[in-house]
Design an enzyme around this catalytic site. Structure first.
Site, short mmCIF file in Angstrom:
data_model
loop_
_atom_site.label_atom_id
_atom_site.label_comp_id
_atom_site.label_asym_id
_atom_site.label_seq_id
_atom_site.Cartn_x
_atom_site.Cartn_y
_atom_site.Cartn_z
N PRO A 245 37.33 39.33 78.14
CA PRO A 245 37.17 38.34 77.97
C PRO A 245 37.25 37.73 80.03
O PRO A 245 38.18 37.29 80.12
CB PRO A 245 38.88 37.81 77.65
CG PRO A 245 39.38 39.35 77.83
CD PRO A 245 38.90 40.15 77.44
N ASP A 419 38.34 39.48 84.09
CA ASP A 419 38.46 40.00 83.18
C ASP A 419 39.99 39.49 82.70
O ASP A 419 41.03 39.95 83.66
CB ASP A 419 38.99 41.74 83.27
CG ASP A 419 38.67 41.87 81.83
OD1 ASP A 419 39.54 41.53 81.06
OD2 ASP A 419 39.24 43.45 81.67
N HIS A 420 40.31 38.53 82.23
CA HIS A 420 41.76 37.76 81.77
C HIS A 420 42.61 38.65 81.27
O HIS A 420 43.58 38.16 81.48
CB HIS A 420 41.04 36.34 80.76
CG HIS A 420 42.20 35.38 80.70
ND1 HIS A 420 43.32 35.77 81.66
CD2 HIS A 420 41.51 34.16 80.68
CE1 HIS A 420 43.79 33.96 81.95
NE2 HIS A 420 42.91 33.65 81.42
N ARG A 421 42.57 40.06 80.48
CA ARG A 421 43.54 40.50 80.48
C ARG A 421 44.18 41.13 82.11
O ARG A 421 45.00 41.39 82.00
CB ARG A 421 42.92 42.22 79.36
CG ARG A 421 42.15 41.40 78.58
CD ARG A 421 41.90 43.03 77.63
NE ARG A 421 40.35 43.38 78.26
CZ ARG A 421 39.32 44.73 78.64
NH1 ARG A 421 39.79 45.22 77.43
NH2 ARG A 421 38.64 44.85 79.50
#
Length: 447
Positions: A245, A419-421
């Protein structure tokens, strides 16, 4: 006892490779340290050295063979005093996997005298391919090297009519050339197609559909097979955009002070042969910003996170056929002169195809700089498994407002893909603020 030679893993991401060439032939004496083959990996073409002494007894995989899995036996050597004639191929030495259906030789379309050559639509050629596979049967699939298939297809001959002399009866290049020279090859014929019983709805094109002719085959074109590097780029970046994401943050940095200090430093270094580039300042600033904001120097790993305590910066370098990302290790601990020397050496090795696995393995954060091409701003794709990549645009003069008055400054747009994680928006913003501080006031990089 016979010495088995396996397809080596020459890079961390290598799963298969192309055996580009053999530098020895059967019967040659080989000493430890001799270069015996060249392997094309997903990063570069690399030499393979023998680790044993012996005589090359049997070459099992022909030069030019694609998609050879890591760990497959590619040759066998006889030890000193061992009779080459007594060497037997072990049952585990299976031939390379058959080429994909779309690489199989497609029978030439029949031509009617005095008429235009018949064009075959993608749907029909796909059906022909499926028919060929069904006719051969699972146990009768033709074993032939990709190069032999291409030659047979170009010459319009039926590769099934040729006897194979390669490993396990595999048809290789010399077999096709011998058949052509001796006139023993049979012309390829298109299998008869059953008449359709009912009009079928048009097939929906998919990215993975086997298309033999391009959609606009009346336009001149050339076909080029993908290199292992391009295949790996396609695989990894598709994986990145479909599973990671992404979110993007952009900041503008004024670089007038940086340009002045760069000029002064290069004047002082003129006798050393070292020349500091704007990109070297960017790498240094990025390393220091990661030290200042360690939450941006992370990687997502399923049920855990990796927090790195050193900034290893991967810098994207464009080369023929793709790009590679050699790593400046410990960029947060290096001075500008050291970064300049390291980045220049790695860029030259990358363009010459001489990078070693340790030159590009790892990396905790990436930089992609397209400013030298005049690109104002762009968003880069994250290089997995890293958590972020910084995209650098061109420095250009733009109007800015300073103390309520209009002025002109050299401004550079920088966009981070996260990377939004692993990296939250606030963390990405904090990193960019730290990076901007170092870039706009470069003397702080010395503190």
């Amino acid at each position: 006892m016979a010495i088995e030679i396996f397809m080596p893993a020459l890079s961390p991401t290598m799963e298969e490779g192309t055996l580009a060439s053999w530098l020895v032939k059967e019967g040659d004496t080989v000493s430890s340290g001799d270069v015996i083959a060249e392997i094309e990996t997903d990063k570069a073409t690399m030499e393979v050295e023998s680790i044993d002494d012996g005589v090359m007894a049997k070459i099992l995989v022909e030069a030019g063979t694609d998609n050879v899995p890591v760990g497959q036996i590619i040759a066998i050597m006889a030890e000193e005093g061992e009779d080459v004639a007594d060497i037997e191929v072990p049952s585990s030495a299976s031939a390379p996997a058959a080429s994909k259906v779309e690489e199989a030789a497609i029978p030439a379309a029949a031509e009617v005298e005095g008429s235009e050559p018949a064009r075959v639509s993608p749907q029909i050629t796909d059906a022909v391919t499926q028919t060929n596979v069904k006719t051969l049967g699972a146990g009768e699939r033709i074993k032939a090297s990709p190069l032999a298939k291409r030659i047979a297809a170009n010459e319009g001959i039926d590769i099934a009519s040729i006897g194979g002399t390669g490993p396990h009866g595999r048809i290789v290049k010399r077999d096709v050339e011998t058949a052509l020279a001796g006139g023993t090859a049979t012309a390829a014929t298109a299998p008869s197609m059953p008449a359709p019983t009912a009009a079928a709805p048009a097939a929906v094109a998919t990215p993975n559909a086997a298309v033999i002719y391009p959609p606009h085959d009346d336009i001149p074109f050339r076909e080029e097979r993908l290199s292992n590097m391009r295949k790996t780029i396609a695989k990894r970046l598709t994986e990145s955009k479909t599973t990671v994401p992404h979110f993007y943050l952009t900041i503008e940095c004024e670089i007038d002070k940086l340009l002045v200090q760069r000029k002064e430093l290069n004047e002082k270094l003129s006798d050393s042969g070292i020349k500091i580039s704007v990109n070297d300042f960017i790498i240094r600033a990025c390393g220091l910003a990661l030290r200042k904001v360690p939450a941006a120097n992370v990687q997502f790993a399923g049920d855990k996170m990796y927090w790195y305590e050193r900034a290893d910066i991967s810098m994207a370098v464009a080369i023929d056929g793709g790009l590679v990302t050699p790593v400046i290790r410990g960029a947060d601990q290096m001075g500008l002169a050291d970064i300049a020397a390291a980045s220049k050496e790695l860029a030259l090795k990358a363009r010459d195809g001489k990078l070693l696995p340790e030159d590009y393995a790892g990396g905790t954060f990436s930089i992609s700089n397209l400013g030298m091409f005049g690109i104002k701003e762009f968003s880069a794709v994250i290089n997995p498994p890293q958590g972020a990549i910084l995209a650098i645009g061109a420095g250009e003069q733009r109007p800015v407002v300073k103390d309520g008055a209009l002025a002109v400054a050299t401004v550079m747009s920088c966009t981070i893909s996260c990377d939004h994680r692993a990296v939250d928006g606030a963390v990405g913003a904090e990193f960019l603020a730290a990076f901007k501080g170092f870039i706009e006031d470069p003397i702080t990089m010395l503190l």
